[in-house]
Design an enzyme around this catalytic site. Structure first.
Site, PDB file in Angstrom:
ATOM      1  CG  HIS A 168      95.111 -34.361  61.691  1.00  0.00           C
ATOM      2  ND1 HIS A 168      95.526 -33.343  62.511  1.00  0.00           N
ATOM      3  CD2 HIS A 168      96.166 -35.218  61.587  1.00  0.00           C
ATOM      4  CE1 HIS A 168      96.765 -33.578  62.901  1.00  0.00           C
ATOM      5  NE2 HIS A 168      97.182 -34.706  62.357  1.00  0.00           N
ATOM      6  CD  GLU A 223      99.705 -36.600  63.407  1.00  0.00           C
ATOM      7  OE1 GLU A 223      99.605 -36.816  62.171  1.00  0.00           O
ATOM      8  OE2 GLU A 223      99.659 -35.455  63.892  1.00  0.00           O
ATOM      9  CE1 TYR A 273      94.521 -33.244  66.543  1.00  0.00           C
ATOM     10  CE2 TYR A 273      92.687 -34.566  67.344  1.00  0.00           C
ATOM     11  CZ  TYR A 273      93.308 -33.863  66.326  1.00  0.00           C
ATOM     12  OH  TYR A 273      92.720 -33.777  65.087  1.00  0.00           O
ATOM     13  CE  LYS A 275      90.578 -32.967  62.305  1.00  0.00           C
ATOM     14  NZ  LYS A 275      90.673 -31.674  63.039  1.00  0.00           N
ATOM     15  CG  ASN A 296      89.434 -28.894  61.026  1.00  0.00           C
ATOM     16  OD1 ASN A 296      89.266 -30.059  61.372  1.00  0.00           O
ATOM     17  ND2 ASN A 296      90.518 -28.216  61.341  1.00  0.00           N
TER      18      ASN A 296
END
Ligand code: CMP
Length: 132
Positions: A115, A126, A49, A9, A112
């Site tokens: 992914h 995805e 998402y 990310k 975080n």
């Protein structure tokens, strides 16, 4: 052998963690079969998402994931989905064990650092958005 999508990310990329993060998978026996540097468009991010549409964190998630470049890879290995999710750790870095990527580098539930697909369906979804 199966495959999963991993996305480093914007926080992981801007902190220079891409190689360190990808090495965690390679050191566990995974092979990287595709790699792409990209910056998600708003449309791609919302589609990527889409399972989270309507949740209270959706807008924050979309603005974060479009805030800078990401590095997406497809990794291949035995039991890929489950093993990759063990390597990255739980969603919230505060509860992810040390030794997992999020436990070692994550700074918040949005930031975080990485992914991974959570099911064969999410892998296909995805993969199509990023690599299709
Ligand atoms: P990721 O695995 O990319 O999938 C959805 C993301 O939503 C998740 O990581 C988190 O970064 C983000 N997120 C933000 N807030 C929450 C929350 N309260 N619960 C779950 N995911 C959240």
């Amino acid at each position: 052998m199966d495959r999963t999508v991993i996305v480093v990310k914007p926080d992981g990329v801007s902190r220079g963690l891409t190689d360190t993060i990808l090495a965690r998978f390679e050191n566990d026996g995974f092979r990287i079969t595709s790699k792409k540097n990209l910056r998600f468009t708003l449309e791609q991010a919302k589609e990527f998402y889409s399972p989270h549409v309507g949740k209270d964190f959706f807008q924050e998630l979309i603005s974060f994931i479009t805030s800078g470049p990401v590095v997406a890879v497809v990794i291949e290995g035995r039991n890929a989905l489950e093993r990759a999710r063990q390597i990255i750790g739980t969603t919230d870095p505060a509860s992810a064990p040390k030794g997992t990527i999020r436990g070692d580098y994550g700074s918040g539930i949005t930031t975080n650092v990485v992914h991974a697909s959570d099911s064969p369906e999410s892998f296909r979804h995805e993969w199509k958005i990023i690599f299709g």
